[in-house]
Enzyme design. Structure first.
Site, mmCIF file in Angstrom:
data_model
loop_
_atom_site.group_PDB
_atom_site.id
_atom_site.type_symbol
_atom_site.label_atom_id
_atom_site.label_comp_id
_atom_site.label_asym_id
_atom_site.label_seq_id
_atom_site.Cartn_x
_atom_site.Cartn_y
_atom_site.Cartn_z
ATOM 1 N N LYS A 88 -7.007 3.119 -3.587
ATOM 2 C CA LYS A 88 -7.475 3.185 -2.201
ATOM 3 C C LYS A 88 -7.742 4.636 -1.825
ATOM 4 C CE LYS A 88 -5.537 2.101 2.414
ATOM 5 N NZ LYS A 88 -4.377 1.471 3.091
ATOM 6 N N LYS A 144 -10.399 0.030 -2.606
ATOM 7 C CA LYS A 144 -10.316 -0.140 -1.159
ATOM 8 C C LYS A 144 -10.650 1.160 -0.439
ATOM 9 C CE LYS A 144 -7.035 -1.236 2.591
ATOM 10 N NZ LYS A 144 -5.673 -1.709 2.929
ATOM 11 N N ASP A 177 0.856 -1.185 0.000
ATOM 12 C CA ASP A 177 0.000 0.000 0.000
ATOM 13 C C ASP A 177 0.892 1.234 0.000
ATOM 14 O OD1 ASP A 177 -1.631 -2.221 0.825
ATOM 15 O OD2 ASP A 177 -3.092 -0.811 1.651
#
Length: 324
Positions: free
Chosen positions: A224, A260, A161
């Site tokens: 995300k 996400k 991430d």
């Protein structure tokens, strides 16, 4: 985020500045759609229980605190293997599903310990995700951020991430953003790249759409919303812009990119709303852990409480639900 049913990873495409600059977001329509979404969704009884179990399988169970220790990361891994009390699993009749969380998400320094714990528990199939690239601010030199990605992968992280440089978005430097994310993608190798836009810092929904497109063009496997550290994290307005960018990218390129939401998602009702949004906007495939994750640290506790209520007709006391 393993490849599924013949689906290949998004390899990225050359930067299409014309497509990026043509981005327009209808703010009133987006706000109206987001405002009405949560109020008109109601899932009850066994259908609610089934969707809550689906939400569990999409969780990135996360600890990103300065006081993280090998002990609490190990505890998180144990919880990730058995996210719902086993007596509840048996009463629901879903033992054969062997439900686990989608991933365990930690800092790079805790990756090796998490990988070892999951292996010792016999559930090495649960991926360890690591934040990297100067998380959460992304203000360290690019060379160091790329090295941090490589280090996390070397430690055993199968998902990374990363945070983007928000300044590139705010100043319209799309080529620089593309090149940065492309370097992170190359540093990931076989590990999947989840690109955090930190939408609370981007100023406008149009910027959110442009950043989403550039990151997908650069090869992001998933985009995300937030680090969870911003003042404003996952909102439905932002989500609508991002998932519709995902849909447009898929329709134009044929590559499926995941989504996400992260930050501030604490209740089972919230989780159901997010799943409903994905089903309506992108379809069933985006309600599974391959293409959908929820970043959360405390959400699992409320999901277990709701499952307990579904089975017993009453809510569990705090001591009856293991801490997640």
């Amino acid at each position: 985020m393993a490849e599924n049913e013949g689906r290949v990873r998004n390899p990225g495409i050359p930067l299409d500045i014309g497509w990026v600059e043509a981005s327009i977001v209808n703010l009133p329509c987006t706000q109206r759609r987001a405002a009405t979404h949560k109020t008109r969704r109601s899932i009850k009884k066994e259908w609610q229980a089934a969707w809550l179990l689906r939400a569990v399988s999409c969780l990135d169970l996360t600890t990103l605190d300065g006081d993280d220790t090998p002990g609490n990361v190990s505890r998180l891994c144990h919880k990730g293997k058995n996210p719902v009390r086993q007596d509840l699993v048996k009463q629901l009749g879903v033992e054969e599903l062997k439900i686990t969380v989608g991933a365990i998400c930690v800092y790079p320094e805790r990756v090796e310990g998490a990988v070892k714990t999951l292996k010792d528990l016999g559930c090495a199939s649960i991926p360890v995700a690591s934040v990297a690239a100067g998380f959460p601010a992304g203000q360290t030199p690019l060379k160091l951020r790329v090295e941090e990605v490589k280090t996390a992968v070397a430690y055993g992280a199968r998902e990374i991430d990363i945070v983007i440089s928000r300044s590139y978005v705010l100043t319209g430097k799309w080529e620089a953003l593309y090149d940065e994310v492309r370097q992170f993608r190359e540093a990931c190798g076989d590990a999947h790249l989840k690109t955090i836009l930190a939408t609370g810092n981007l100023g406008t929904l149009t910027n959110v759409r442009k950043a989403s497109l550039v990151c997908m063009m650069a090869g992001a496997d998933l985009i995300k919303t937030s680090t969870g550290k911003e003042a404003v994290n996952a909102t439905f307005e932002v989500a609508l812009v991002m998932v519709r960018a995902i849909r447009d990218y898929y329709q134009r390129t044929g590559y499926k990119v995941g989504f996400k939401p992260a930050g501030g998602i604490r209740s089972a009702k919230d989780a159901l709303s997010w799943l409903a949004l994905m089903k309506e906007e992108l379809g069933d495939e985006w309600t599974k852990p391959d293409l959908f994750r929820i970043g959360a640290s405390s959400l699992l506790l409320d999901i277990e409480r709701q499952l307990y209520h579904h089975i017993t007709g009453r809510y569990a006391a705090g001591y009856q639900i293991p801490m997640s």
